[in-house]
Every structure is written in C-alpha cells, then in structure tokens.
Design a protein around this motif. Structure first.
Motif, mmCIF file in Angstrom:
data_model
loop_
_atom_site.group_PDB
_atom_site.id
_atom_site.type_symbol
_atom_site.label_atom_id
_atom_site.label_comp_id
_atom_site.label_asym_id
_atom_site.label_seq_id
_atom_site.Cartn_x
_atom_site.Cartn_y
_atom_site.Cartn_z
ATOM 1 N N GLY A 225 0.277 -1.030 0.311
ATOM 2 C CA GLY A 225 -0.007 0.171 -0.247
ATOM 3 C C GLY A 225 0.909 0.919 -0.032
ATOM 4 O O GLY A 225 0.589 2.652 -0.658
ATOM 5 N N LEU A 226 2.095 1.332 0.088
ATOM 6 C CA LEU A 226 2.657 2.667 0.556
ATOM 7 C C LEU A 226 4.081 2.311 -0.953
ATOM 8 O O LEU A 226 4.579 1.249 -0.846
ATOM 9 N N THR A 227 4.237 3.388 -1.612
ATOM 10 C CA THR A 227 4.802 3.553 -2.578
ATOM 11 C C THR A 227 6.000 4.990 -1.975
ATOM 12 O O THR A 227 5.533 6.096 -1.326
ATOM 13 N N LEU A 228 7.111 4.868 -2.143
ATOM 14 C CA LEU A 228 8.563 4.973 -1.573
ATOM 15 C C LEU A 228 9.306 5.948 -3.051
ATOM 16 O O LEU A 228 9.902 4.694 -3.807
ATOM 17 N N GLU A 229 9.378 7.238 -2.972
ATOM 18 C CA GLU A 229 10.344 8.326 -4.119
ATOM 19 C C GLU A 229 10.709 9.191 -3.965
ATOM 20 O O GLU A 229 10.827 9.373 -2.046
ATOM 21 N N LYS A 230 11.477 9.926 -4.450
ATOM 22 C CA LYS A 230 12.523 11.268 -4.263
ATOM 23 C C LYS A 230 11.593 11.740 -3.444
ATOM 24 O O LYS A 230 10.788 12.322 -4.471
ATOM 25 N N GLY A 231 11.163 12.255 -2.054
ATOM 26 C CA GLY A 231 10.705 13.353 -1.594
ATOM 27 C C GLY A 231 9.231 13.257 -1.451
ATOM 28 O O GLY A 231 7.913 14.202 -0.948
ATOM 29 N N VAL B 136 5.547 9.609 -0.187
ATOM 30 C CA VAL B 136 5.468 8.797 0.108
ATOM 31 C C VAL B 136 3.340 8.849 -0.796
ATOM 32 O O VAL B 136 3.357 10.070 -0.393
ATOM 33 N N THR B 137 3.754 7.668 -1.171
ATOM 34 C CA THR B 137 1.593 7.370 -1.803
ATOM 35 C C THR B 137 1.186 6.288 -1.041
ATOM 36 O O THR B 137 1.927 5.466 -1.268
ATOM 37 N N ALA B 138 0.359 7.304 -0.174
ATOM 38 C CA ALA B 138 -0.214 5.350 0.205
ATOM 39 C C ALA B 138 -2.138 5.120 -0.349
ATOM 40 O O ALA B 138 -2.088 6.065 -1.012
ATOM 41 N N THR B 139 -2.185 3.743 -0.613
ATOM 42 C CA THR B 139 -2.879 3.295 -1.912
ATOM 43 C C THR B 139 -4.025 2.196 -1.006
ATOM 44 O O THR B 139 -3.828 1.730 -0.304
#
Length: 120
Positions: A65-71, A73-76
């Motif tokens: 459910g979490l996507t980590l990127e530069k700067g 985080v998206t919670a789906t």
C-alpha cells in the motif's frame, strides 16, 4: 545519528468507498533537499483511534500500500477496503526506517477524517 527528515503535521480526509491515493510530498531534510526514500528505507503508515489501541484501523507498509519515492510517499487504499471503514475521525502516523541502521523517524502525522458516502 538521527535521521535528518523534517516532520510535518498534515490533517487528512478520506472518502469511504473510494479508491484513495494519499500523497505525502515535500519530504525533505533540514537543508530543504528531497530525501530519496526509494532505496535504503522501509515505511509504515497506521491509523488508530487512540495511541494505546492494540490494533490499527488502517495499516500499510512499503510492501502493501505504500510507494516510496524521492521526496514523496503515496498511500494507496482500495475502494473495497475503504468501504469497510466506520470510524469518524482518528489519528495517523507515517514513519520510515533506515536500512541498514534501523533508525526510525516519524515524518508525517495528524488527524484523519472519514467522509461517509451516499452512493452504494
């Protein structure tokens, strides 16, 4: 050494029964530079009515459910999952853990409100 990531209190509202993408952007260090969370970090987001509750209303990780990127985080959350939510308001926290090192830092938190749906 403590993780150099700035904490922000960010209130949220989610709509029951919807597919939800909560974007936590602006994740920066003390110099204002984006922190690259895509490598070397794990994360979890939990929602609870009370900090002492033994079970979370919502629990997401970078593997679910979490996507980590530069700067950022998206919670789906899927519409099926959000349709089952019954809370009115609660509190959430998003924390990251550095790997290696195992340092834990809460980077976002705040109130979260569930907006009830009328379409079924």
């Amino acid at each position: 050494m403590a993780l150099d990531i700035v904490y922000k209190d960010v209130p949220q509202a989610i709509k029951r029964g919807d597919d939800i993408a909560l974007v936590f952007d602006g994740i920066v260090d003390s110099t204002g530079s984006d922190v690259n969370l895509s490598t070397g970090y794990t994360a979890k987001l939990q929602v609870r009515n009370d900090p002492d509750d033994t079970s979370a209303i919502i629990s997401l990780t970078e593997s679910a459910g979490l996507t980590l990127e530069k700067g950022k985080v998206t919670a789906t959350i899927t519409s099926t999952a959000s349709a089952a939510y019954t809370f009115d308001s609660a509190h959430y926290e998003l924390e990251v853990t550095s790997n290696p090192g195992g340092e834990v830092k809460t980077i976002r938190g705040g109130a979260i409100k569930l907006v009830k749906d009328y379409c079924r």
